[in-house]
Design an enzyme around this catalytic site. Sequence first.
Site, short mmCIF file in Angstrom:
data_model
loop_
_atom_site.label_atom_id
_atom_site.label_comp_id
_atom_site.label_asym_id
_atom_site.label_seq_id
_atom_site.Cartn_x
_atom_site.Cartn_y
_atom_site.Cartn_z
N ARG A 110 -3.04 6.44 2.39
CA ARG A 110 -2.38 6.94 3.80
C ARG A 110 -1.55 8.19 3.63
O ARG A 110 -1.06 9.10 4.24
CB ARG A 110 -1.44 5.68 4.52
N TYR A 219 -10.64 -2.29 -1.36
CA TYR A 219 -11.32 -1.08 -1.39
C TYR A 219 -10.45 -0.44 -2.48
O TYR A 219 -9.40 -0.20 -2.47
CB TYR A 219 -11.72 -0.50 -0.16
N ASP A 295 -1.11 4.97 18.70
CA ASP A 295 -0.71 3.44 19.05
C ASP A 295 0.51 3.51 20.13
O ASP A 295 0.69 2.50 20.65
CB ASP A 295 0.18 2.97 17.60
#
Length: 396
Positions: A110, A219, A295
């Site tokens: 991120r 991952y 969001d």
Amino acid sequence: MSLRHRVERVVVGGGIGGLTAALALARHGLAVHVLEQAPEFGEIGAGVQLAPNALRVLDRLGVLNDVLGSAVRPPRAVLMSAVTGEQITAIDFGAAFVAAYGHPYIVTHRSDLLAAILDACRAEPAITLETGKNVRSVRQDGDTAVAECADGSVYRADALIGADGLWSVVRAHTVGDGEPAHIGDVAYRGAIATASVSDRVGKGDMTWWVGPGLHLIQYPVRGGDLFNQVAVFSAAAQGPADAWGPPQELDRSFAGTTEYVREGVRLVDRERRWVLRDRPPVATWSKGRATLLGDAAHPMAQYLAQGACQALEDAVVLADLLAAHRADVPAAFAAYEAERVPRTAMVQTWARRMGEIVHADGVAAILRDALCADRDERDFRYLNWLYDYRPPASAR
Ligand SMILES: Cc1cc2nc3c(=O)[nH]c(=O)nc-3n(C[C@H](O)[C@H](O)[C@H](O)COP(=O)(O)OP(=O)(O)OC[C@H]3O[C@@H](n4cnc5c(N)ncnc54)[C@H](O)[C@@H]3O)c2cc1C
């Protein structure tokens, strides 16, 4: 220093959605000011999956190459049983996938994603950025939206975009529908050194280990040096929500899974947990000169890995429409909602359903596995609606 500011456009919240919106506006030559509450722009130390619909946006904004620099392109997404260790189904992310959508599927850290967008924002003269600006309230004053910050500063703007996340202050003004809802699940997540997790065939894939009421996603990120893990389980929901799903419950929930899954869960960061929430879709996000994205507009369960991807889509559509209706902000917001509310409502709704499929138990799990057993790994039919989205040309 004056505490009163007049800006043309203001974005509240400098996360992935807010900074992308600022960049998309600037690419149209529209000036924008970003207010971020944190002392620095930043993201949590975990990974994020980005599907082709998100890469299309990053490409258009000219930041894709930067993002790809540190990202990983997993060869496949694999759904594994966390109980038996057997494969349920997979999606091949190879050439046929890229040909179908024009872009690959990537996973990245991120912070790396945010840094690429932030660098591009800093290089744009039309963008001004401020941190340490906690917007406490928003109101309308004629043809102006007014944001008031905790430090007493006031920003008046022709258009205000609330990109302030799940607990949006802007949403309290434009929609006013109270707290987001509990999904009932708790997540632990974080990226650790790849070498600290045992090797296995398929470690480079994007792997979903699924079981009754739980899953673990694994991952690689940052060129493969780090390994991202997200462990999610249905919490007992006792006591105040902030205390749901303590680490003992995490271990108890995964006790019946394979040794490899339990090893991953043992290594997952336990410092912080996320009590997962979303909201049901609503018909409008805007009021007067203020609207929402990301969001703040449509918080969703993470089972489709689309929250950030949808925020990116919002950002370009909203910027296109604000550019197309320069003199009429309410018209731009109405066109934005007409395009984005149905799309994101569908994603919000399917994200919850995907959670039920992933966490299925008993007969439902047997049915899921049986239906998936003969699936062709290159059958992308059910992904088209999600990954093939293109912002409408009419908006540009
Ligand atoms: C466990 C988990 C896994 C996920 N995995 C994926 C995935 O793989 N792929 C994907 O696409 N999505 C994923 N998501 C969803 C994704 O993280 C979010 O949808 C995305 O981060 C939303 O971005 P945003 O910019 O809208 O909000 P946020 O990231 O919440 O950013 C909001 C920003 O606004 C600031 N802010 C808040 N209030 C104020 C205020 N009053 N004044 C000023 N600033 C303020 C905050 O500090 C923050 O910087 C996942 C979510 C979870 C919980």
